[in-house]
Design an enzyme around this catalytic site. Structure first.
Site, PDB file in Angstrom:
ATOM      1  N   GLY A 106      54.265  27.300  29.912  1.00  0.00           N
ATOM      2  CA  GLY A 106      55.180  28.425  30.161  1.00  0.00           C
ATOM      3  C   GLY A 106      56.452  28.088  29.384  1.00  0.00           C
ATOM      4  O   GLY A 106      57.469  29.008  28.814  1.00  0.00           O
ATOM      5  N   ARG A 107      56.420  27.004  28.432  1.00  0.00           N
ATOM      6  CA  ARG A 107      57.592  26.811  27.313  1.00  0.00           C
ATOM      7  C   ARG A 107      57.020  25.785  26.239  1.00  0.00           C
ATOM      8  O   ARG A 107      57.591  25.398  25.392  1.00  0.00           O
ATOM      9  CB  ARG A 107      58.812  26.003  27.945  1.00  0.00           C
ATOM     10  CG  ARG A 107      58.407  24.748  28.626  1.00  0.00           C
ATOM     11  CD  ARG A 107      59.638  24.208  29.153  1.00  0.00           C
ATOM     12  NE  ARG A 107      59.176  23.118  30.157  1.00  0.00           N
ATOM     13  CZ  ARG A 107      60.295  22.415  30.658  1.00  0.00           C
ATOM     14  NH1 ARG A 107      61.519  22.234  29.978  1.00  0.00           N
ATOM     15  NH2 ARG A 107      59.888  21.138  31.361  1.00  0.00           N
ATOM     16  N   LYS A 127      57.237  21.797  22.641  1.00  0.00           N
ATOM     17  CA  LYS A 127      57.888  22.130  23.920  1.00  0.00           C
ATOM     18  C   LYS A 127      59.103  22.486  23.950  1.00  0.00           C
ATOM     19  O   LYS A 127      60.065  21.808  23.605  1.00  0.00           O
ATOM     20  CB  LYS A 127      57.519  20.665  24.781  1.00  0.00           C
ATOM     21  CG  LYS A 127      57.862  20.774  26.319  1.00  0.00           C
ATOM     22  CD  LYS A 127      57.298  19.740  26.844  1.00  0.00           C
ATOM     23  CE  LYS A 127      57.773  19.698  28.358  1.00  0.00           C
ATOM     24  NZ  LYS A 127      56.868  18.509  29.190  1.00  0.00           N
ATOM     25  N   ASP A 139      62.927  30.134  31.486  1.00  0.00           N
ATOM     26  CA  ASP A 139      63.357  30.645  30.458  1.00  0.00           C
ATOM     27  C   ASP A 139      62.711  30.102  29.083  1.00  0.00           C
ATOM     28  O   ASP A 139      62.918  30.467  27.743  1.00  0.00           O
ATOM     29  CB  ASP A 139      64.858  30.201  30.053  1.00  0.00           C
ATOM     30  CG  ASP A 139      65.244  28.825  30.214  1.00  0.00           C
ATOM     31  OD1 ASP A 139      64.101  28.162  30.144  1.00  0.00           O
ATOM     32  OD2 ASP A 139      66.321  27.988  30.105  1.00  0.00           O
ATOM     33  N   ARG A 197      54.931  17.678  20.529  1.00  0.00           N
ATOM     34  CA  ARG A 197      53.971  16.900  20.915  1.00  0.00           C
ATOM     35  C   ARG A 197      52.559  16.833  20.007  1.00  0.00           C
ATOM     36  O   ARG A 197      52.387  17.935  19.452  1.00  0.00           O
ATOM     37  CB  ARG A 197      53.605  17.116  22.406  1.00  0.00           C
ATOM     38  CG  ARG A 197      54.939  17.336  23.315  1.00  0.00           C
ATOM     39  CD  ARG A 197      54.418  16.987  24.385  1.00  0.00           C
ATOM     40  NE  ARG A 197      53.891  18.471  25.275  1.00  0.00           N
ATOM     41  CZ  ARG A 197      53.569  18.480  26.504  1.00  0.00           C
ATOM     42  NH1 ARG A 197      53.986  17.787  27.558  1.00  0.00           N
ATOM     43  NH2 ARG A 197      53.148  19.813  27.069  1.00  0.00           N
ATOM     44  N   ARG A 204      44.081  20.483  30.544  1.00  0.00           N
ATOM     45  CA  ARG A 204      43.994  19.792  31.659  1.00  0.00           C
ATOM     46  C   ARG A 204      43.176  20.015  32.735  1.00  0.00           C
ATOM     47  O   ARG A 204      42.591  21.074  32.531  1.00  0.00           O
ATOM     48  CB  ARG A 204      45.585  20.090  32.139  1.00  0.00           C
ATOM     49  CG  ARG A 204      46.659  20.037  31.321  1.00  0.00           C
ATOM     50  CD  ARG A 204      47.697  21.568  30.954  1.00  0.00           C
ATOM     51  NE  ARG A 204      48.710  21.241  30.317  1.00  0.00           N
ATOM     52  CZ  ARG A 204      49.709  20.563  30.046  1.00  0.00           C
ATOM     53  NH1 ARG A 204      50.143  20.052  31.245  1.00  0.00           N
ATOM     54  NH2 ARG A 204      50.337  20.531  29.074  1.00  0.00           N
ATOM     55  N   ASP A 278      47.460  20.077  37.004  1.00  0.00           N
ATOM     56  CA  ASP A 278      47.702  20.459  35.778  1.00  0.00           C
ATOM     57  C   ASP A 278      48.639  19.545  34.977  1.00  0.00           C
ATOM     58  O   ASP A 278      49.000  19.692  33.692  1.00  0.00           O
ATOM     59  CB  ASP A 278      48.804  21.877  35.834  1.00  0.00           C
ATOM     60  CG  ASP A 278      50.065  21.471  36.665  1.00  0.00           C
ATOM     61  OD1 ASP A 278      50.205  21.169  37.795  1.00  0.00           O
ATOM     62  OD2 ASP A 278      51.256  21.776  36.119  1.00  0.00           O
ATOM     63  N   ASP A 288      52.720  15.215  30.032  1.00  0.00           N
ATOM     64  CA  ASP A 288      53.724  15.740  30.660  1.00  0.00           C
ATOM     65  C   ASP A 288      54.802  14.894  31.090  1.00  0.00           C
ATOM     66  O   ASP A 288      54.897  14.519  32.308  1.00  0.00           O
ATOM     67  CB  ASP A 288      53.321  16.790  31.755  1.00  0.00           C
ATOM     68  CG  ASP A 288      53.170  18.073  30.968  1.00  0.00           C
ATOM     69  OD1 ASP A 288      53.006  18.353  29.834  1.00  0.00           O
ATOM     70  OD2 ASP A 288      52.742  19.157  31.666  1.00  0.00           O
TER      71      ASP A 288
HETATM   72  P1  AMP Z   1      55.996  20.877  35.088  1.00  0.00           P
HETATM   73  O1  AMP Z   1      56.562  20.562  36.217  1.00  0.00           O
HETATM   74  O2  AMP Z   1      56.871  20.784  33.982  1.00  0.00           O
HETATM   75  O3  AMP Z   1      54.647  20.331  34.615  1.00  0.00           O
HETATM   76  O4  AMP Z   1      55.881  22.412  34.802  1.00  0.00           O
HETATM   77  C1  AMP Z   1      54.934  23.394  35.758  1.00  0.00           C
HETATM   78  C2  AMP Z   1      54.902  24.578  35.050  1.00  0.00           C
HETATM   79  O5  AMP Z   1      55.983  25.231  35.083  1.00  0.00           O
HETATM   80  C3  AMP Z   1      54.231  24.579  33.756  1.00  0.00           C
HETATM   81  O6  AMP Z   1      53.195  25.860  33.636  1.00  0.00           O
HETATM   82  C4  AMP Z   1      55.247  24.924  32.768  1.00  0.00           C
HETATM   83  O7  AMP Z   1      54.791  25.267  31.500  1.00  0.00           O
HETATM   84  C5  AMP Z   1      56.173  25.684  33.606  1.00  0.00           C
HETATM   85  N1  AMP Z   1      57.746  25.562  33.159  1.00  0.00           N
HETATM   86  C6  AMP Z   1      58.480  24.305  33.453  1.00  0.00           C
HETATM   87  N2  AMP Z   1      59.659  24.534  32.970  1.00  0.00           N
HETATM   88  C7  AMP Z   1      59.783  25.733  32.248  1.00  0.00           C
HETATM   89  C8  AMP Z   1      60.649  26.413  31.655  1.00  0.00           C
HETATM   90  N3  AMP Z   1      61.866  26.054  31.472  1.00  0.00           N
HETATM   91  N4  AMP Z   1      60.297  27.758  31.238  1.00  0.00           N
HETATM   92  C9  AMP Z   1      59.059  28.074  31.349  1.00  0.00           C
HETATM   93  N5  AMP Z   1      58.357  27.530  32.022  1.00  0.00           N
HETATM   94  C10 AMP Z   1      58.717  26.343  32.596  1.00  0.00           C
HETATM   95 MG    MG Z   2      53.417  20.319  33.464  1.00  0.00          MG
END
Ligand code: AMP
Ligand code: MG
Length: 534
Positions: A106-107, A127, A139, A197, A204, A278, A288
């Site tokens: 997502g980012r 990232k 975002d 990274r 994953r 994930d 992560d």
């Molecule tokens: P995480 O908990 O960081 O492993 O993220 C879980 C999911 O949310 C993953 O698909 C990330 O890419 C997405 N994600 C986390 N933070 C953001 C962000 N600020 N913008 C877009 N996607 C996010």
């Molecule tokens: Mg993650």
């Protein structure tokens, strides 16, 4: 052309796997594709705050390249270097025990795969590089505090000898990002950053789960074949004509690698904090770095993640079982290909066996006993009970245990046994009476067992020091570096990175970086309390 345009890209992931035909970053469900092509969104004023000399060297980037304006432009996401093919990966996952459907990068946006000095493939992934099809409601950005934590911890883990994705660079964006740290209605703007990274693969468990769940068997099969061919090439040596067989041995290796990883986490006192499927690397690497933490006082029930405070699913002591649970989810997805549960069941059993064997061997090494013995179980249980009787810093306890004299004749005074451990007690006034007797009693048993192990004193100390770090990224140290960097002084980030490059060495003059947590950090946000907000 700049030096960074001379990186040798060889983009296997995007060349060989099914792509999403849509190249926009519009949020959407992406079916029948392993990734979407998407470019980083430029930022206003990228500035390199820190970079890892070891990773730069691995990639063949000279220090002057890392100091260049172009480096900040490329690794801040403003310029795509020649040969790159930027993409975001598509994956799903179980989050906190429930199936979450499509998640995806997502980012994070990978620039592509480059050949390192050893002609190995390394994916360079930014990232915090802006929205992708997988950004859902968010975002696509990352804040400086979480980026510093990811940058430092990736490198700290590598130097501790724990399998991990690496970090090349930390670039501030010149832009702010709004975050509500504790999800309590106090959103505020914070400085943004991008971390580059680096890993041979960011795949994953969730990358396999998603096509399996959607019934996209052919996509799943292509991804499995690709992963075995590229990252487990030794398993594909004979071409593996029968997919079922290949999947069995491959899954077995994923299980044993994961077991080895968790043993290492338990050794260094690392709590991942969000072991969703994930966030489990197919290569058995730590991946992560979010609300992770380092165990200070020995407490198997501890988790730094306030988002997980209710059930503490991802607490320190639960990590071995949680990794197993995630492997079960991966096995369920692979069942679509093997159609026979037996080889997958065998892999899960080998996880359990290799975790236990690995844990026992690791503890025997940490304690200076040499090879593990059956009878060690009892002494280990007594140790864990003893460490819980008074708040004990587990890093200092294990490190300084190597300085406790081995009491072969049982006649050394208690004070001589306790003296080297004086720095490990958070409440020295509690180490009296029964507690003191329990500690001294255990130290005498430890000494008898060490004598039985037969290692000469200096050899035993050397071996213990090689597995019990003096320096870890203590939660409060990371927060001090963040506070200073947010105030415009990044020097502590650089100094910490330097200290953490030699975690097993004594570093005269740097004692402050190995001190136990000060009282002010006990209940502070960022030190003992972290959330998924990043
Ligand atoms: P995480 O908990 O960081 O492993 O993220 C879980 C999911 O949310 C993953 O698909 C990330 O890419 C997405 N994600 C986390 N933070 C953001 C962000 N600020 N913008 C877009 N996607 C996010
Ligand atoms: Mg993650």
């Amino acid at each position: 052309m700049t030096e960074l345009d001379r990186l040798l890209f060889d983009n296997r992931f995007t060349a060989e796997l099914p792509a999403d035909p849509d190249r926009s970053n519009r949020r959407r469900q992406v079916h029948r594709a392993c990734f979407s092509r998407v470019v980083p969104t430029p930022v206003s004023a990228p500035k390199t705050l820190a970079w890892s000399p070891e990773v730069a060297d691995l990639l063949g980037l000279a220090p002057e390249v890392c100091r260049s304006e172009d480096f900040a432009q490329v690794f801040g996401g403003n310029r795509v270097p020649a040969g790159a093919d930027p993409f975001a990966a598509n994956y799903g996952g179980h989050q906190f025990g429930g199936w979450a459907g499509q998640l995806g990068d997502g980012r994070a946006i990978a620039l592509g795969e480059v050949l390192d000095r050893n002609r190995e493939h390394q994916i360079l992934q930014l990232k915090g590089a802006g929205p992708t099809p997988y950004s859902r409601m968010a975002d696509g950005r990352a804040v400086l505090r979480s980026s510093i934590r990811e940058f430092l911890c990736s490198e700290a883990m590598h130097h501790l000898g724990v399998a991990t994705t690496r970090a090349l660079s930390l670039v501030t964006t010149g832009q702010t990002v709004v975050r509500d740290v504790l999800y309590d209605g106090n959103a505020r703007p914070e400085p943004g950053a991008v971390v580059c990274r680096v890993a041979p693969s960011f795949t994953r468990f969730g990358n396999f789960q998603l096509p399996a769940w959607r019934g996209e068997r052919d996509v799943l099969e292509q991804l499995v074949r690709f992963t075995i061919r590229t990252d487990f090439a030794h398993l594909a040596a004979d071409g593996f004509p029968v997919l079922g067989e290949a999947v069995g041995s491959w899954f077995d290796e994923i299980c044993t690698r994961t077991a080895a990883l968790v043993v290492d986490w338990m050794r260094v006192g690392f709590v991942h904090g969000v072991l969703n499927s994930d966030n489990m690397s197919i290569l058995g690497m730590t991946i992560d770095y979010g609300p992770y933490g380092w165990l200070e006082s020995f407490d198997p029930g501890w988790t730094p993640n306030t988002t997980d405070a209710g059930t503490r699913r991802y607490r320190f002591g639960a990590q071995p079982e949680v990794a197993h649970w995630n492997l079960v989810q991966l096995a369920n997805s692979l069942l679509v290909l093997t159609e026979d549960p037996e080889p997958l069941q065998a892999g899960l059993e080998s996880y359990v066996a290799s975790y236990h064997r690995g844990f026992e061997a690791m503890m025997a090494e940490r304690l200076g006993w040499g090879s593990p013995l059956q009878e060690d179980d009892r002494l280990l249980s007594e140790l864990f009970v003893m460490l819980g009787r008074t708040e004990t810093d587990q890093v200092l306890f294990f490190r300084d245990l190597a300085r406790v004299p081995v009491d072969t004749d049982g006649d050394l005074p208690a004070g001589a046994l306790l003296a080297p451990l004086a720095g490990a007690w958070y409440k020295p006034e509690e180490v009296v009476g029964e507690v003191r007797e329990a500690v001294v009693g255990w130290l005498r048993s430890w000494g008898r067992r060490a004598a039985e192990g037969g290692l000469a004193d200096d050899n035993r100390r050397r071996r213990m020091d090689a597995v019990n770090p003096r320096f870890v990224l203590r939660n409060y140290l990371a927060q001090e570096a963040i506070d200073a960097a947010e105030d415009g002084d990044p020097s502590l980030v650089a100094e910490l990175l330097d200290v953490l490059r030699h975690p097993y060495a004594e570093q005269p003059g740097r004692e402050r970086f190995s001190a136990r947590r000060p009282e002010w950090a006990r209940e502070r946000v960022g030190c003992s309390m972290l959330s998924c907000s990043s």
